[in-house]
Design a protein around this motif. Structure first.
Motif, mmCIF file in Angstrom:
data_model
loop_
_atom_site.group_PDB
_atom_site.id
_atom_site.type_symbol
_atom_site.label_atom_id
_atom_site.label_comp_id
_atom_site.label_asym_id
_atom_site.label_seq_id
_atom_site.Cartn_x
_atom_site.Cartn_y
_atom_site.Cartn_z
ATOM 1 N N SER A 1 -56.754 50.508 12.829
ATOM 2 C CA SER A 1 -55.871 50.408 11.661
ATOM 3 C C SER A 1 -55.669 48.945 11.242
ATOM 4 N N ILE A 2 -56.016 48.646 9.999
ATOM 5 C CA ILE A 2 -55.874 47.294 9.449
ATOM 6 C C ILE A 2 -54.416 46.848 9.462
ATOM 7 N N GLU A 3 -53.486 47.807 9.385
ATOM 8 C CA GLU A 3 -52.068 47.470 9.342
ATOM 9 C C GLU A 3 -51.612 46.713 10.593
ATOM 10 N N LEU A 4 -52.299 46.914 11.710
ATOM 11 C CA LEU A 4 -51.925 46.234 12.951
ATOM 12 C C LEU A 4 -52.614 44.879 13.112
ATOM 13 N N TRP B 1 -49.927 58.481 10.293
ATOM 14 C CA TRP B 1 -48.920 58.797 9.270
ATOM 15 C C TRP B 1 -47.515 58.664 9.855
ATOM 16 N N LEU B 2 -47.318 59.213 11.052
ATOM 17 C CA LEU B 2 -46.009 59.125 11.702
ATOM 18 C C LEU B 2 -45.670 57.675 12.020
ATOM 19 N N LEU B 3 -46.660 56.910 12.485
ATOM 20 C CA LEU B 3 -46.432 55.505 12.835
ATOM 21 C C LEU B 3 -46.000 54.707 11.604
ATOM 22 N N THR B 4 -46.653 54.948 10.469
ATOM 23 C CA THR B 4 -46.297 54.202 9.252
ATOM 24 C C THR B 4 -44.893 54.575 8.761
ATOM 25 N N LYS B 5 -44.527 55.846 8.891
ATOM 26 C CA LYS B 5 -43.186 56.257 8.477
ATOM 27 C C LYS B 5 -42.125 55.591 9.343
ATOM 28 N N ILE B 6 -42.386 55.501 10.641
ATOM 29 C CA ILE B 6 -41.444 54.833 11.550
ATOM 30 C C ILE B 6 -41.334 53.358 11.202
ATOM 31 N N GLN B 7 -42.494 52.735 10.904
ATOM 32 C CA GLN B 7 -42.495 51.302 10.604
ATOM 33 C C GLN B 7 -41.680 50.976 9.357
ATOM 34 N N LEU B 8 -41.618 51.906 8.421
ATOM 35 C CA LEU B 8 -40.813 51.688 7.217
ATOM 36 C C LEU B 8 -39.336 51.500 7.561
ATOM 37 N N PHE B 9 -38.889 52.145 8.642
ATOM 38 C CA PHE B 9 -37.481 52.054 9.048
ATOM 39 C C PHE B 9 -37.227 50.846 9.946
ATOM 40 N N VAL B 10 -38.146 50.591 10.882
ATOM 41 C CA VAL B 10 -37.886 49.529 11.868
ATOM 42 C C VAL B 10 -38.456 48.175 11.445
ATOM 43 N N SER B 11 -39.398 48.174 10.478
ATOM 44 C CA SER B 11 -39.977 46.933 9.933
ATOM 45 C C SER B 11 -40.656 46.066 10.982
ATOM 46 N N ASN B 12 -41.180 46.691 12.018
ATOM 47 C CA ASN B 12 -41.886 45.956 13.069
ATOM 48 C C ASN B 12 -42.855 46.929 13.719
ATOM 49 N N TRP B 13 -44.143 46.575 13.696
ATOM 50 C CA TRP B 13 -45.141 47.510 14.218
ATOM 51 C C TRP B 13 -45.014 47.697 15.722
ATOM 52 N N GLY B 14 -44.571 46.665 16.442
ATOM 53 C CA GLY B 14 -44.352 46.815 17.881
ATOM 54 C C GLY B 14 -43.249 47.811 18.174
ATOM 55 N N LEU B 15 -42.138 47.695 17.436
ATOM 56 C CA LEU B 15 -41.049 48.664 17.603
ATOM 57 C C LEU B 15 -41.496 50.056 17.185
ATOM 58 N N ALA B 16 -42.362 50.131 16.155
ATOM 59 C CA ALA B 16 -42.879 51.433 15.726
ATOM 60 C C ALA B 16 -43.713 52.072 16.838
ATOM 61 N N ILE B 17 -44.486 51.242 17.557
ATOM 62 C CA ILE B 17 -45.279 51.759 18.679
ATOM 63 C C ILE B 17 -44.362 52.303 19.769
ATOM 64 N N ILE B 18 -43.294 51.575 20.066
ATOM 65 C CA ILE B 18 -42.343 52.046 21.078
ATOM 66 C C ILE B 18 -41.711 53.367 20.638
ATOM 67 N N CYS B 19 -41.334 53.453 19.364
ATOM 68 C CA CYS B 19 -40.699 54.680 18.858
ATOM 69 C C CYS B 19 -41.652 55.866 18.913
ATOM 70 N N ILE B 20 -42.912 55.654 18.502
ATOM 71 C CA ILE B 20 -43.840 56.773 18.512
ATOM 72 C C ILE B 20 -44.163 57.196 19.939
ATOM 73 N N THR B 21 -44.120 56.245 20.867
ATOM 74 C CA THR B 21 -44.318 56.588 22.275
ATOM 75 C C THR B 21 -43.174 57.464 22.770
ATOM 76 N N LEU B 22 -41.954 57.108 22.398
ATOM 77 C CA LEU B 22 -40.800 57.930 22.766
ATOM 78 C C LEU B 22 -40.936 59.345 22.204
ATOM 79 N N ILE B 23 -41.388 59.443 20.962
ATOM 80 C CA ILE B 23 -41.539 60.756 20.328
ATOM 81 C C ILE B 23 -42.623 61.576 21.025
ATOM 82 N N VAL B 24 -43.768 60.946 21.289
ATOM 83 C CA VAL B 24 -44.877 61.663 21.930
ATOM 84 C C VAL B 24 -44.488 62.101 23.343
#
Length: 550
Positions: free
Chosen positions: A448-451, A347-370
């Motif tokens: 996740s199919i989204e990836l 859920w958090l990953l998908t919310k981040i992806q809505l802002f950055v529009s790139n799943w790789g960047l979303a992974i980096i962001c969620i890593t920073l958060i975790v």
């Protein structure tokens, strides 16, 4: 304890071993099991009771297509929507082919993903019908009359495909309703009793698939194929072909659902949620698995009509959409025993992806958060390791003093830890607490199919597959090596020293076949850890604590 670093690396190896075990359990080759042939023929005798509980005990069971299907293209009804290229056989009204044009077979191909098909030597189809005393499917699959053999969805209006049949004094219409943009299909029976006697029918829906697809599975390329079901008692339970070969499934439940799973895709029947349904399985012939749902028999008085509804789904495992269709169907996105953590992280990953529009960047962001959220534990971990390093001379002194008396050494070491206010496990427990987060994220990236086919940048064009040039695994190994340099080995055993020295290389090679999204996460996690270590150690050195080997 000679070195907490050795403990941490061993713990990391244990995690990787468990990942291997879990992947092999779900996706690896399964042992061969002798099949138990279960009869699928239908008796010609009437079954006036036709209750759902009689499915496995009565010969009046749902009819299954022949082991070698008679593939008659003239019977095919072709339906095209924005998400489907689908074919229905007018014999029985079975769904015999499903292609998904919005999901390509491979990243660079224009070939749509084929989910269901009926070919010589292989079947994966969705069947449904009416049995009981007066059902047209009780003795053989009926041949429906159709208006045309080509249907094309237009605009945003639902597309209706009707199949009609006159049987035993009844007018029956089997209607498929397709909604643009949706993978769920409404399948309805409209029955009019034109006779002068009560008619009894009973609906069923099931999925049939060859057990042996001719495909191979490995630890690194998941090709999970098997069934699952949901009931009032169990929201989600796998029931693979090996289970079918051992025992016939028989579960009575309000509502419920049955499905056949692949890695990113699922086909499912969701029967009438208001009815009591009997979920069942069996082996048809010697090499086909069947899982289905049998509804409650209904009586139709003379001159009266009745309708029966079910939902068929065939498409990607999109959790939000599946959750709307049936309770627990979204769990076919199988995150394992840590699903509750994985769902929150997804859920958090998908919310981040809505802002950055790139799943790789979303992974980096969620890593920073975790990693940011885990920083207090990380601080405790590295401070404890540094304190243990400062105690090393005193520990060596005690070891020399009590080298011939192990019974006295233990209490003396504990007294030293108590006096110096050091917890020997302080550097290990934070790592163990963080392991579930890593495991949960692992399943998010794998399931996740989204990836699937999601690009990152440069050479990483698909985060769900391995790095084609192995750059990320190599960078991960280098980051692991740098972390080892910041926390030098304190072990003196040459074998252990060599093991630690080669550990980054071993993990780099191990990660060659892992999804690049997962390796990206761990690489970024290591880089953040390096920055955190430098920050923590700098603060500790100002307090007079030695953080490195001199």
């Amino acid at each position: 304890m000679d070195s907490q670093r050795s403990f941490l690396v061993i713990a990391l190896a244990i995690v990787s071993f468990f990942l291997w075990q879990e992947w092999q359990k779900d996706y690896g080759p399964q042992p061969a099991v002798a099949t138990q042939q279960v009869s699928s023929t239908v008796s010609g005798s009437a079954n006036n009771g036709s209750s759902a509980s009689m499915l496995m005990d009565s010969p009046d069971t749902p009819a299954v297509a022949n082991s070698t299907p008679n593939i008659d293209q003239n019977r095919r009804i072709k339906v095209s929507t924005d998400v489907f290229e689908l074919e229905i056989d007018s014999r029985g009204g079975d769904i015999v082919s499903v292609k998904l044009p919005e999901h390509n077979l491979t990243k660079d191909s224009n070939t749509p993903y084929v989910l269901m098909r009926q070919l010589p030597g292989f079947e994966y189809v969705a069947q449904s019908g009416l049995i009981a005393r007066d059902g047209p499917d009780r003795t053989e699959r009926p041949l429906y009359q159709v208006e045309k053999t080509q249907y094309q969805a237009q605009g945003t209006e639902p597309l209706v495909v009707p199949l009609r049949l006159t049987h035993n004094g009844m007018q029956i219409e089997k209607r498929f309703t397709f909604t643009p943009g949706q993978y769920d299909v409404r399948v309805e029976y409209f029955i009019v009793n034109n006779s002068d006697e009560i008619k009894t029918v009973q609906p069923y829906q099931h999925l049939l698939q060859n057990i042996d697809s001719g495909e191979s599975a490995s630890m690194f390329m998941p090709i999970y194929r098997g069934a699952a079901f949901g009931s009032g008692e169990e929201r989600y339970k796998k029931y693979n072909f090996e289970d079918m070969q051992k025992t016939n499934l028989s579960v009575s439940t309000q509502a419920g659902w049955v499905a056949m799973l692949e890695h990113y895709f699922v086909a499912a029947w969701i029967p009438d949620s208001a009815a009591t349904n009997q979920l069942y399985s069996r082996i048809h012939g010697t090499n086909k698995g069947v899982i289905g749902a049998l509804g409650t028999a209904i009586d139709i008085d003379p001159g009266q009509s009745a309708s029966i509804t079910a939902t068929f789904y065939a498409g990607p495992k999109v959790q939000d959409e599946l959750a709307k269709l049936a309770n627990g169907l979204d769990l076919t996105v199988d995150y394992g025993f840590l699903w509750f953590i994985s769902q929150l992280l997804f859920w958090l990953l998908t919310k981040i992806q809505l802002f950055v529009s790139n799943w790789g960047l979303a992974i980096i962001c969620i890593t920073l958060i975790v990693k940011g959220a885990m920083f207090p534990l990380t601080k405790i971990q590295y401070e404890s390791m540094a304190k243990m390093r400062n105690l090393k001379p005193k520990i060596e002194e005690l070891q020399a003093r009590y080298k011939d008396d192990k019974q006295k050494m233990g209490p003396a070491m504990m007294e030293l830890y108590r006096k110096e206010k050091v917890n020997p496990m302080g550097g290990c427990l934070p790592m163990l607490i963080q392991m579930p987060i890593f495991l949960a994220l692992y399943w998010v990236f794998v399931e996740s199919i989204e990836l699937r086919h999601a690009p990152f940048m440069l050479w990483i064009t698909d985060l769900s597959t391995k790095d084609p040039y192995y750059v990320l695994p190599v960078l991960f190994g280098l980051s692991m090596f740098m972390m080892q340099k910041l926390t030098p080995m304190q072990v003196t055993d040459p074998l252990q020293q060599k093991l630690m020295m080669w550990m980054p290389v071993a993990f780099s090679v191990f990660f060659f076949w892992f999804p690049s999204g997962l390796v990206l996460y761990w690489l970024v996690s290591n880089l953040i850890s390096l920055g955190q270590m430098l920050y923590i150690y700098r603060g500790m050195e100002k307090k007079g604590l030695h953080t490195r080997k001199t």
